[in-house]
Design a protein around this motif. Structure first.
Motif, PDB file in Angstrom:
ATOM      1  N   MET A  18     -30.121 -22.901  42.011  1.00  0.00           N
ATOM      2  CA  MET A  18     -30.766 -22.088  43.040  1.00  0.00           C
ATOM      3  C   MET A  18     -30.456 -22.626  44.432  1.00  0.00           C
ATOM      4  SD  MET A  18     -32.491 -19.488  43.958  1.00  0.00           S
ATOM      5  CE  MET A  18     -33.231 -18.836  42.448  1.00  0.00           C
ATOM      6  N   VAL A  19     -30.408 -23.942  44.561  1.00  0.00           N
ATOM      7  CA  VAL A  19     -30.049 -24.538  45.846  1.00  0.00           C
ATOM      8  C   VAL A  19     -28.662 -24.069  46.276  1.00  0.00           C
ATOM      9  CG1 VAL A  19     -29.644 -26.691  47.103  1.00  0.00           C
ATOM     10  CG2 VAL A  19     -31.497 -26.552  45.448  1.00  0.00           C
ATOM     11  N   ARG A  20     -27.746 -24.036  45.311  1.00  0.00           N
ATOM     12  CA  ARG A  20     -26.389 -23.583  45.621  1.00  0.00           C
ATOM     13  C   ARG A  20     -26.385 -22.120  46.071  1.00  0.00           C
ATOM     14  NH1 ARG A  20     -21.952 -26.693  45.989  1.00  0.00           N
ATOM     15  NH2 ARG A  20     -20.686 -25.199  44.846  1.00  0.00           N
ATOM     16  N   ALA A  21     -27.190 -21.308  45.416  1.00  0.00           N
ATOM     17  CA  ALA A  21     -27.286 -19.902  45.795  1.00  0.00           C
ATOM     18  C   ALA A  21     -27.876 -19.753  47.188  1.00  0.00           C
ATOM     19  CB  ALA A  21     -28.117 -19.133  44.780  1.00  0.00           C
ATOM     20  N   LYS A  22     -28.932 -20.520  47.473  1.00  0.00           N
ATOM     21  CA  LYS A  22     -29.555 -20.478  48.783  1.00  0.00           C
ATOM     22  C   LYS A  22     -28.606 -20.984  49.870  1.00  0.00           C
ATOM     23  CE  LYS A  22     -33.777 -18.987  47.933  1.00  0.00           C
ATOM     24  NZ  LYS A  22     -34.335 -17.790  48.604  1.00  0.00           N
ATOM     25  N   MET A  23     -27.755 -21.941  49.502  1.00  0.00           N
ATOM     26  CA  MET A  23     -26.768 -22.434  50.457  1.00  0.00           C
ATOM     27  C   MET A  23     -25.764 -21.330  50.803  1.00  0.00           C
ATOM     28  SD  MET A  23     -23.889 -25.401  49.976  1.00  0.00           S
ATOM     29  CE  MET A  23     -23.022 -24.326  48.821  1.00  0.00           C
ATOM     30  N   LEU A  24     -25.282 -20.627  49.790  1.00  0.00           N
ATOM     31  CA  LEU A  24     -24.349 -19.532  50.045  1.00  0.00           C
ATOM     32  C   LEU A  24     -25.007 -18.466  50.914  1.00  0.00           C
ATOM     33  CD1 LEU A  24     -21.684 -18.062  49.610  1.00  0.00           C
ATOM     34  CD2 LEU A  24     -22.582 -17.191  47.438  1.00  0.00           C
ATOM     35  N   GLU A  25     -26.269 -18.163  50.613  1.00  0.00           N
ATOM     36  CA  GLU A  25     -27.007 -17.188  51.403  1.00  0.00           C
ATOM     37  C   GLU A  25     -27.098 -17.644  52.861  1.00  0.00           C
ATOM     38  OE1 GLU A  25     -31.170 -14.797  50.838  1.00  0.00           O
ATOM     39  OE2 GLU A  25     -31.249 -16.979  50.685  1.00  0.00           O
ATOM     40  N   LYS A  26     -27.414 -18.902  53.075  1.00  0.00           N
ATOM     41  CA  LYS A  26     -27.544 -19.445  54.427  1.00  0.00           C
ATOM     42  C   LYS A  26     -26.219 -19.348  55.188  1.00  0.00           C
ATOM     43  CE  LYS A  26     -30.527 -21.867  55.991  1.00  0.00           C
ATOM     44  NZ  LYS A  26     -31.705 -21.571  56.866  1.00  0.00           N
ATOM     45  N   VAL A  27     -25.128 -19.700  54.504  1.00  0.00           N
ATOM     46  CA  VAL A  27     -23.805 -19.653  55.135  1.00  0.00           C
ATOM     47  C   VAL A  27     -23.431 -18.218  55.487  1.00  0.00           C
ATOM     48  CG1 VAL A  27     -21.348 -20.036  54.747  1.00  0.00           C
ATOM     49  CG2 VAL A  27     -22.980 -21.787  54.067  1.00  0.00           C
ATOM     50  N   LEU A  28     -23.610 -17.288  54.547  1.00  0.00           N
ATOM     51  CA  LEU A  28     -23.235 -15.901  54.797  1.00  0.00           C
ATOM     52  C   LEU A  28     -24.080 -15.272  55.902  1.00  0.00           C
ATOM     53  CD1 LEU A  28     -22.667 -14.580  51.157  1.00  0.00           C
ATOM     54  CD2 LEU A  28     -20.950 -15.293  52.828  1.00  0.00           C
ATOM     55  N   ASP A  29     -25.330 -15.664  55.999  1.00  0.00           N
ATOM     56  CA  ASP A  29     -26.225 -15.097  57.014  1.00  0.00           C
ATOM     57  C   ASP A  29     -25.968 -15.650  58.415  1.00  0.00           C
ATOM     58  OD1 ASP A  29     -27.528 -13.409  55.321  1.00  0.00           O
ATOM     59  OD2 ASP A  29     -29.322 -14.642  55.082  1.00  0.00           O
ATOM     60  N   ASN A  30     -25.418 -16.866  58.498  1.00  0.00           N
ATOM     61  CA  ASN A  30     -25.404 -17.549  59.791  1.00  0.00           C
ATOM     62  C   ASN A  30     -24.036 -17.977  60.312  1.00  0.00           C
ATOM     63  OD1 ASN A  30     -28.461 -18.063  60.426  1.00  0.00           O
ATOM     64  ND2 ASN A  30     -28.209 -18.539  58.251  1.00  0.00           N
ATOM     65  N   MET A  31     -22.989 -17.900  59.524  1.00  0.00           N
ATOM     66  CA  MET A  31     -21.672 -18.276  60.011  1.00  0.00           C
ATOM     67  C   MET A  31     -21.238 -17.377  61.160  1.00  0.00           C
ATOM     68  SD  MET A  31     -20.008 -20.913  58.784  1.00  0.00           S
ATOM     69  CE  MET A  31     -18.297 -20.502  59.092  1.00  0.00           C
ATOM     70  N   SER A  32     -20.482 -17.941  62.083  1.00  0.00           N
ATOM     71  CA  SER A  32     -19.891 -17.151  63.167  1.00  0.00           C
ATOM     72  C   SER A  32     -18.966 -16.086  62.588  1.00  0.00           C
ATOM     73  CB  SER A  32     -19.095 -18.048  64.117  1.00  0.00           C
ATOM     74  OG  SER A  32     -19.939 -18.997  64.730  1.00  0.00           O
ATOM     75  N   ILE A  33     -18.948 -14.930  63.237  1.00  0.00           N
ATOM     76  CA  ILE A  33     -18.103 -13.831  62.767  1.00  0.00           C
ATOM     77  C   ILE A  33     -16.991 -13.591  63.783  1.00  0.00           C
ATOM     78  CG2 ILE A  33     -18.022 -11.362  62.239  1.00  0.00           C
ATOM     79  CD1 ILE A  33     -20.923 -11.569  61.312  1.00  0.00           C
ATOM     80  N   TYR A  34     -15.781 -13.533  63.311  1.00  0.00           N
ATOM     81  CA  TYR A  34     -14.681 -13.129  64.182  1.00  0.00           C
ATOM     82  C   TYR A  34     -13.719 -12.270  63.368  1.00  0.00           C
ATOM     83  CZ  TYR A  34     -11.739 -16.726  61.989  1.00  0.00           C
ATOM     84  OH  TYR A  34     -11.037 -17.487  61.093  1.00  0.00           O
ATOM     85  N   ILE A  35     -13.161 -11.266  64.008  1.00  0.00           N
ATOM     86  CA  ILE A  35     -12.188 -10.373  63.373  1.00  0.00           C
ATOM     87  C   ILE A  35     -10.965 -10.315  64.282  1.00  0.00           C
ATOM     88  CG2 ILE A  35     -11.705  -8.058  62.517  1.00  0.00           C
ATOM     89  CD1 ILE A  35     -14.705  -7.679  62.125  1.00  0.00           C
ATOM     90  N   GLU A  36      -9.842 -10.776  63.768  1.00  0.00           N
ATOM     91  CA  GLU A  36      -8.622 -10.790  64.566  1.00  0.00           C
ATOM     92  C   GLU A  36      -7.949  -9.424  64.549  1.00  0.00           C
ATOM     93  OE1 GLU A  36      -7.204 -14.055  62.279  1.00  0.00           O
ATOM     94  OE2 GLU A  36      -7.307 -15.411  63.993  1.00  0.00           O
TER      95      GLU A  36
END
Length: 220
Positions: free
Chosen positions: A50-68
């Motif tokens: 579950m920690v791993r799942a929550k980590m993925l959720e955190k990363v997907l929700d908060n990572m910077s977004i850029y589209i080249e």
């Protein structure tokens, strides 16, 4: 060098994109490592899956977004193309050992800012004896440790990134879609007999899979 024999000739768009990527200076990127650390700290009482799942959720929700401009598919693993993310849940040992050496390597040179160094030094204590490498080393017999220290053989790849090589069933993903996976997991979970202790791990796993559920916007 282009591998024309296997992949054919690059389009003009990809030729330009390739040169742009190669011209980028690669930097060590701490953003993912910081988010992973936050997720682990926020879920210390949860099963590891579950920690791993929550980590993925955190990363997907908060990572910077850029589209080249030249990209047809959007997606990134760091804050900028060619940047190298850090995976502290695997290991921090070699990262900290080479923190001031990344720019001085003979090969695979990465640049790193003083701010990034400070960020990594700040989160490093949390991962001491608390990641994949530490757990893997704790399982090694003493005889194996001796052989590793003397260089007879090594297990760096497995200890530092044990689950990096996965064969994803893309055909099934495209056929069933994420909604199909969600439906199947819910059916498996509902069918579990929780009076059987062997099913507890399955129950935790299914709950972890369902973290990225419809209301998160990943399954529509």
């Amino acid at each position: 060098m282009e591998n024309v024999e296997h992949f054919g000739t690059l389009t003009e768009r990809m030729k330009e994109f390739r040169e742009e990527v190669l011209d980028e200076k690669p930097y060590i990127d701490a953003q993912r490592a910081i988010l992973a650390t936050l997720a682990y700290k926020e879920n210390l009482n949860q099963p590891r899956v579950m920690v791993r799942a929550k980590m993925l959720e955190k990363v997907l929700d908060n990572m910077s977004i850029y589209i080249e401009d030249k990209s047809l598919l959007a997606g990134n693993q760091a804050t900028k193309n060619r940047n190298a993310p850090i995976f502290p849940e695997y290991t921090m040992e070699f990262v900290m050992n080479e923190l001031d050496q990344f720019e001085k390597r003979d090969g695979d040179i990465f640049y790193i800012t003083e701010k990034t160094k400070e960020q990594l030094r700040e989160i490093a204590p949390f991962w001491q004896n608390n990641n994949l490498r530490a757990r893997g080393e704790a399982l090694l017999p003493e005889e194996v440790r001796v052989f590793m220290e003397t260089g007879v053989f090594g297990m760096e790849g497995k200890l530092n990134a044990g689950d990096a090589h996965l064969a994803v069933n893309y055909e099934r993903i495209l056929k069933d879609g994420l909604r199909g996976y969600e439906k199947r997991v819910k059916e498996y979970k509902a069918a579990l007999d929780l009076t059987n202790p062997d099913n507890i791990d399955k129950y935790c796993f299914y709950n972890a899979v369902l973290v990225l559920r419809q209301e998160k916007g990943l399954i529509k």
